[in-house]
Design a protein around this motif. Structure first.
Motif, PDB file in Angstrom:
ATOM      1  N   ASP A 260      -0.353   8.336   0.884  1.00 48.04           N
ATOM      2  CA  ASP A 260       0.605   7.642   1.748  1.00 48.04           C
ATOM      3  C   ASP A 260       0.366   6.147   1.628  1.00 48.04           C
ATOM      4  N   LEU A 261       1.181   5.356   2.316  1.00 44.80           N
ATOM      5  CA  LEU A 261       1.055   3.903   2.277  1.00 44.80           C
ATOM      6  C   LEU A 261       0.358   3.425   3.545  1.00 44.80           C
ATOM      7  N   PRO A 262      -0.902   3.013   3.446  1.00 42.31           N
ATOM      8  CA  PRO A 262      -1.610   2.507   4.625  1.00 42.31           C
ATOM      9  C   PRO A 262      -1.043   1.165   5.075  1.00 42.31           C
ATOM     10  N   VAL A 263      -1.196   0.871   6.356  1.00 44.72           N
ATOM     11  CA  VAL A 263      -0.762  -0.405   6.911  1.00 44.72           C
ATOM     12  C   VAL A 263      -1.983  -1.132   7.480  1.00 44.72           C
ATOM     13  N   ILE A 264      -2.176  -2.374   7.038  1.00 46.60           N
ATOM     14  CA  ILE A 264      -3.264  -3.215   7.531  1.00 46.60           C
ATOM     15  C   ILE A 264      -2.685  -4.148   8.592  1.00 46.60           C
ATOM     16  N   THR A 265      -3.311  -4.180   9.764  1.00 46.54           N
ATOM     17  CA  THR A 265      -2.764  -4.976  10.863  1.00 46.54           C
ATOM     18  C   THR A 265      -3.531  -6.279  11.089  1.00 46.54           C
ATOM     19  N   HIS A 266      -4.383  -6.660  10.140  1.00 49.14           N
ATOM     20  CA  HIS A 266      -5.123  -7.915  10.305  1.00 49.14           C
ATOM     21  C   HIS A 266      -4.170  -9.105  10.358  1.00 49.14           C
ATOM     22  N   THR A 267      -4.541 -10.092  11.148  1.00 51.47           N
ATOM     23  CA  THR A 267      -3.840 -11.371  11.111  1.00 51.47           C
ATOM     24  C   THR A 267      -4.293 -12.147   9.883  1.00 51.47           C
ATOM     25  N   ARG A 268      -3.596 -13.236   9.599  1.00 50.92           N
ATOM     26  CA  ARG A 268      -4.016 -14.053   8.462  1.00 50.92           C
ATOM     27  C   ARG A 268      -5.438 -14.602   8.679  1.00 50.92           C
ATOM     28  N   ALA A 269      -5.749 -14.991   9.908  1.00 47.80           N
ATOM     29  CA  ALA A 269      -7.089 -15.498  10.198  1.00 47.80           C
ATOM     30  C   ALA A 269      -8.138 -14.406  10.003  1.00 47.80           C
ATOM     31  N   THR A 292      -5.367  -4.462  -7.582  1.00 49.39           N
ATOM     32  CA  THR A 292      -4.556  -4.525  -6.377  1.00 49.39           C
ATOM     33  C   THR A 292      -4.748  -3.301  -5.494  1.00 49.39           C
ATOM     34  N   ALA A 293      -4.275  -3.419  -4.264  1.00 53.44           N
ATOM     35  CA  ALA A 293      -4.303  -2.300  -3.316  1.00 53.44           C
ATOM     36  C   ALA A 293      -2.886  -1.860  -3.004  1.00 53.44           C
ATOM     37  N   HIS A 294      -2.694  -0.549  -2.927  1.00 54.03           N
ATOM     38  CA  HIS A 294      -1.404  -0.008  -2.487  1.00 54.03           C
ATOM     39  C   HIS A 294      -1.414   0.075  -0.958  1.00 54.03           C
ATOM     40  N   ILE A 295      -1.340  -1.081  -0.323  1.00 56.60           N
ATOM     41  CA  ILE A 295      -1.355  -1.149   1.137  1.00 56.60           C
ATOM     42  C   ILE A 295      -0.223  -2.054   1.600  1.00 56.60           C
ATOM     43  N   SER A 296       0.295  -1.746   2.766  1.00 59.04           N
ATOM     44  CA  SER A 296       1.261  -2.638   3.405  1.00 59.04           C
ATOM     45  C   SER A 296       0.487  -3.569   4.331  1.00 59.04           C
ATOM     46  N   PHE A 297       0.673  -4.870   4.151  1.00 59.10           N
ATOM     47  CA  PHE A 297      -0.066  -5.880   4.913  1.00 59.10           C
ATOM     48  C   PHE A 297       0.987  -6.827   5.498  1.00 59.10           C
ATOM     49  N   PRO A 298       1.605  -6.448   6.614  1.00 57.43           N
ATOM     50  CA  PRO A 298       2.760  -7.190   7.130  1.00 57.43           C
ATOM     51  C   PRO A 298       2.524  -8.684   7.319  1.00 57.43           C
ATOM     52  N   GLU A 299       1.314  -9.064   7.678  1.00 55.11           N
ATOM     53  CA  GLU A 299       1.035 -10.479   7.888  1.00 55.11           C
ATOM     54  C   GLU A 299       1.144 -11.265   6.584  1.00 55.11           C
ATOM     55  N   LEU A 300       0.887 -10.577   5.459  1.00 57.46           N
ATOM     56  CA  LEU A 300       0.934 -11.245   4.154  1.00 57.46           C
ATOM     57  C   LEU A 300       2.259 -11.002   3.438  1.00 57.46           C
ATOM     58  N   GLU A 301       2.848  -9.821   3.639  1.00 59.89           N
ATOM     59  CA  GLU A 301       4.123  -9.468   3.008  1.00 59.89           C
ATOM     60  C   GLU A 301       4.962  -8.712   4.016  1.00 59.89           C
ATOM     61  N   PRO A 302       5.893  -9.403   4.704  1.00 55.75           N
ATOM     62  CA  PRO A 302       6.632  -8.770   5.809  1.00 55.75           C
ATOM     63  C   PRO A 302       7.685  -7.756   5.402  1.00 55.75           C
ATOM     64  N   ASN A 303       8.029  -7.644   4.111  1.00 59.50           N
ATOM     65  CA  ASN A 303       9.122  -6.737   3.734  1.00 59.50           C
ATOM     66  C   ASN A 303       8.686  -5.278   3.615  1.00 59.50           C
ATOM     67  N   GLY A 304       7.418  -4.994   3.828  1.00 59.95           N
ATOM     68  CA  GLY A 304       6.946  -3.610   3.822  1.00 59.95           C
ATOM     69  C   GLY A 304       6.516  -3.092   2.470  1.00 59.95           C
ATOM     70  N   ASP A 305       6.721  -3.877   1.404  1.00 59.89           N
ATOM     71  CA  ASP A 305       6.287  -3.439   0.074  1.00 59.89           C
ATOM     72  C   ASP A 305       4.768  -3.399  -0.006  1.00 59.89           C
ATOM     73  N   PRO A 306       4.208  -2.481  -0.804  1.00 59.36           N
ATOM     74  CA  PRO A 306       2.766  -2.505  -1.018  1.00 59.36           C
ATOM     75  C   PRO A 306       2.348  -3.784  -1.726  1.00 59.36           C
ATOM     76  N   SER A 307       1.125  -4.210  -1.489  1.00 58.19           N
ATOM     77  CA  SER A 307       0.634  -5.459  -2.080  1.00 58.19           C
ATOM     78  C   SER A 307       0.768  -5.470  -3.589  1.00 58.19           C
ATOM     79  N   THR A 308       0.649  -4.314  -4.222  1.00 57.04           N
ATOM     80  CA  THR A 308       0.793  -4.201  -5.669  1.00 57.04           C
ATOM     81  C   THR A 308       2.134  -4.737  -6.157  1.00 57.04           C
ATOM     82  N   LEU A 309       3.154  -4.632  -5.306  1.00 60.82           N
ATOM     83  CA  LEU A 309       4.495  -5.045  -5.699  1.00 60.82           C
ATOM     84  C   LEU A 309       4.932  -6.338  -5.016  1.00 60.82           C
TER      85      LEU A 309
END
Length: 600
Positions: A260-269, A292-309
Motif C-alpha cells: 500500500d502507499l504509506p503516508v508520512i505526517t511529519h512537518t517540514r521542520a 527513493t521511497a514509495h511514500i506519500s509525504f503531504p508536507e513535501l508533495e501535496p498532490n498525493g503522489d509517492p515521493s518516487t514520482l
C-alpha cells in the motif's frame, strides 16, 4: 584499479580500518556525478550511444535464471526473450538486480559465473557494430539488497552479520565500517558492484512494518554516523557502490509500501530534524546513489503522489536543496506503493520526469522501456533529460571501477568470500551487539540445571540448544513457530515442567497474540524465563511479567552464536538500546529508554 581492493586478512580483534577519524566526511564529495570535468570516457560513450541504448541504461530489472543462458517462461513473458543474456541485449539494460527467488543467488561460485555471463552479454558487439558502426561497450550495474541482517540476498558461505539495528546497539563505527567493507569486498568478488544499502531511515515508529531493525536507530545523529561508516566501508574499502535508502525517509510509517502507499505526517521542520540528517551525511560521505521511497509525504508533495514520482521531492529537494549529484534510483517499481494511481508505463515516465535516473525492478520491463522510449520520441521527455541520467550512471560505473574491470576471476572466489578472517571479524562484531535490557531473574549467564529452548525460529531454536549442549549445558529444543496454537503452547508448558529454566525466542511478538500467549503460559509455570527477542526490540512491551529480556535484532548464525556465548558466560553483554521501548498501552510512556543495557 585492476582489481577491487580486498579486505586484508586479519586476526579477530584487529581493526580493518582506522578509527572514527577515518569516517570524517569530505566536504567536496557529492557523488559520482558531482565532478566539474566528467570523464572523457563518459562523454565519448554517451556521444556514441543510440537513443535505444541510452534509455536501456535507466533500467535495472531482475532476470530469472541461475546462468546467463538459462531459459525461463518468466523471462519470455517479461522481456520477449527466454534467457537473461538475451534480455540484457534486447533492452540494452543498464543493470540487473539479483534475488534468491529468481534463482540468481544459489551460492558464491554460481553468482560469480552468472555475473560474468551477464557482463559478457552486455559487452558483446551490438547489431550496429556488426553492421560496421562502432557501438560503445557498457558493462552492467549488477546489484542486490545486501543490507545485512534480515535483508541479505547472499547467505552462507558468504559472511553474514546481524544487521543495522544490531550495529546501532554496538555503538562502534569501526565495526560498522568493517561490516560493510567485508560485505562489499565479498560482493565484488562475485561480480556484484552495487549494494542497495545502507538503510538511512530513522525508525521512530515502533509499529513500522517494513523498516524496524533495518534501521540503525531512532536517533538521527546515530543513524547518520553509521550511514557514513557504511558508505565508506562499501565504497572506499569494498569498491562497491552504496545506495542510501529510502529518501525522503521511511522511518515513521505504519504501512508496508510493498502492499500500500504509506503516508508520512511529519512537518517540514520535523523532516529536517528527523529524516534529513542521515541523507545529508550520506551525501557528504560521497554516496554513489540514493534510493527513493514509495511514500506519500503531504508536507513535501501535496498532490498525493509517492515521493518516487514527485519532482518536488527528487529534483527540488534531493538535487537542488541537498545538492546530491549522484544517481537517484527508484525503489522497486513492482511495489504496490507506487502502482496505486498510474499504469506501469506511466509510472516509468513520471519517475524520469521527477528526476530518477534508475528505474529499478520494473513490473513490465519491455513495456516500460518502450513507454520511456516513446515519450522521448513524442517530445514528452527530452533526450537531454535522458542524457543527464545516463551521464550519471556511466560516471558511477567508471568511478567504481566497473568499466575497467567488469569480470571477476571465478577460480578466486573462495579466497575472498567467507574467509576465516572475515568470519572471525563478523563474530567479534556481533558479540558486542546483543542487548540485555533487564535480568531480574538472573539468567545471563544460565544457572546450573536443565534448560528448555523454545519459541520462534525453525533454525534458531535448535541451533541454540545444540550450541548450549556442546558447551556442557543440558538443553532441549522445542520450536513453536511464529503463531503457536493452543495445543502447541500446552506442549511447550508440559516440556517446561521438566526443566529448571526456559529460554523462549520471540519475533515481532507485538503483532502476534499467539506468541504473547506462549510467553504468558511459560511464565505461569513458575519457571524462570528468559525472553530473547530475535527481531524488533519492542516485544517486551506486550509481555507483562518478563524479568529477563535479551535482544539480538536477528536470527543470523552469528547472532545465535553470540547468544550461546552470553548464556555460557564466555562473553558479557555489551549492547545498549538504539531505540526507546514505549509502553504498548501508552506509547507516550517509555518503559526502557534509548541507551538501556546491562553491560559489564
Amino acid at each position: 584499479m585492476a582489481r577491487p581492493r580486498l579486505v586484508p586478512a586479519v586476526a579477530a580483534g584487529a581493526a580493518l580500518v582506522l578509527g572514527a577519524t577515518a569516517l570524517t566526511a569530505s566536504p567536496a564529495a557529492a557523488g559520482p556525478g558531482g565532478h566539474d570535468r566528467p570523464h572523457r570516457w563518459v562523454q565519448k560513450t554517451l556521444q556514441q550511444m543510440t537513443l535505444e541504448q541510452k534509455v536501456g541504461q535507466l533500467f535495472v530489472p531482475y532476470v530469472t535464471g541461475a546462468t546467463a543462458d538459462t531459459a525461463s517462461p518468466e523471462n519470455l513473458a517479461r522481456f520477449g526473450v527466454a534467457t537473461p543474456a538475451e534480455a540484457v541485449q534486447k533492452l540494452h539494460l543498464g543493470g540487473v538486480i539479483y534475488f534468491a527467488w529468481s534463482d540468481n543467488t544459489q551460492d558464491p561460485q554460481q553468482i560469480a559465473a552468472l555475473s560474468n555471463g551477464l557482463q559478457e552479454a552486455a559487452l558483446a558487439p551490438a547489431d550496429d557494430e556488426r553492421r560496421g558502426k562502432k557501438a560503445p561497450a557498457v558493462p552492467l550495474t549488477i546489484a542486490t539488497d545486501q543490507e545485512t541482517g534480515i535483508v541479505a540476498r547472499v547467505g552462507p558461505p558468504a559472511t553474514v552479520f546481524p544487521g543495522a539495528m544490531a550495529l546501532g546497539a554496538g555503538r562502534d563505527l569501526r565495526a560498522t565500517r568493517d561490516t560493510y567493507a567485508i560485505t562489499g569486498t565479498e560482493l565484488r568478488a562475485i561480480g556484484i558492484n552495487t549494494d542497495y544499502a545502507p538503510d538511512a531511515d530513522v525508525n521512530v515508529n515502533p509499529a513500522n512494518p517494513i523498516i524496524g531493525v533495518r534501521s540503525f536507530s531512532s536517533r538521527p545523529e546515530l543513524v547518520a554516523d553509521h550511514v557514513t561508516a557504511a558508505v565508506r566501508g562499501l565504497q572506499t574499502d569494498g569498491s562497491v557502490s552504496a545506495v542510501a535508502k529510502h529518501f525522503p525517509g521511511h522511518g515513521d510509517t505504519g504501512t508496508d509500501s510493498h502492499s500500500d502507499l504509506p503516508v508520512i505526517t511529519h512537518t517540514r521542520a520535523e523532516w529536517e530534524e528527523i529524516d534529513a540528517p542521515p541523507f545529508r551525511a550520506a551525501i557528504a560521505a560521497g554516496v554513489d546513489s540514493i534510493m527513493t521511497a514509495h511514500i506519500s509525504f503531504p508536507e513535501l508533495e501535496p498532490n498525493g503522489d509517492p515521493s518516487t514520482l514527485s519532482k518536488k521531492v527528487l529534483t527540488g529537494m534531493l538535487r537542488e536543496e541537498l545538492g546530491f549529484q549522484g544517481v537517484i534510483a527508484t525503489d522497486s517499481l513492482r511495489m504496490e506503493g507506487v502502482r496505486k494511481k498510474y499504469s506501469d508505463e506511466e509510472i516509468a515516465i513520471r519517475a524520469v520526469e521527477a528526476g530518477a535516473d534508475v528505474l529499478l525492478d520494473p513490473q513490465q520491463p519491455a513495456l516500460q522501456y518502450q513507454a520511456v522510449l516513446d515519450a522521448v520520441r513524442d517530445g514528452r521527455l527530452s533526450e537531454r533529460r535522458i542524457d543527464a541520467s545516463v551521464r550519471r550512471i556511466l560516471a558511477m560505473k567508471y568511478e567504481r571501477g566497473v568499466v575497467r574491470d567488469p569480470l571477476v576471476k571465478e577460480h578466486e572466489v573462495a579466497r575472498t568470500v567467507g574467509t576465516p578472517a572475515h568470519l572471525a571479524r563478523a563474530q567479534e562484531i556481533t558479540d558486542a551487539t546483543p542487548t540485555l535490557v533487564t535480568d531480574d531473574a538472573d539468567l545471563v549467564p544460565l544457572p546450573a540445571g536443565s534448560t528448555l529452548v523454545t519459541g520462534f525460529g525453525a533454525t534458531g531454536v535448535p541451533a541454540l540448544a545444540e550450541k548450549l549442549t556442546a558447551r556442557g549445558h543440558r538443553a532441549e529444543a522445542f520450536t513453536t513457530g511464529s503463531t503457536p496454537t493452543a495445543a502447541v503452547v500446552a506442549e511447550a508448558v508440559t516440556k517446561a515442567d521438566a526443566h529448571d529454566t526456559v529460554v523462549v525466542m520471540t519475533s515481532s511478538a507485538t503483532k502476534s497474540p499467539a506468541q504473547q500467549q506462549l510467553v504468558a503460559a511459560l511464565l505461569a509455570t513458575g519457571k524462570r524465563v528468559l525472553v530473547v527477542a530475535v527481531a524488533n526490540p519492542y516485544d517486551i512491551s506486550v509481555l507483562p511479567g518478563v524479568q529477563s529480556y535479551l535482544v539480538t535484532y536477528s536470527t543470523t548464525p552469528v547472532a545465535v552464536e553470540s547468544v550461546a556465548r552470553l548464556l555460557d558466560g564466555a562473553i558479557r553483554p555489551q549492547g545498549t538500546l538504539p531505540v526507546d521501548i514505549p509502553s504498548a498501552a501508552d506509547p507516550a510512556t517509555v518503559l526502557f529508554p534509548f541507551g538501556t543495557g546491562l553491560t559489564s
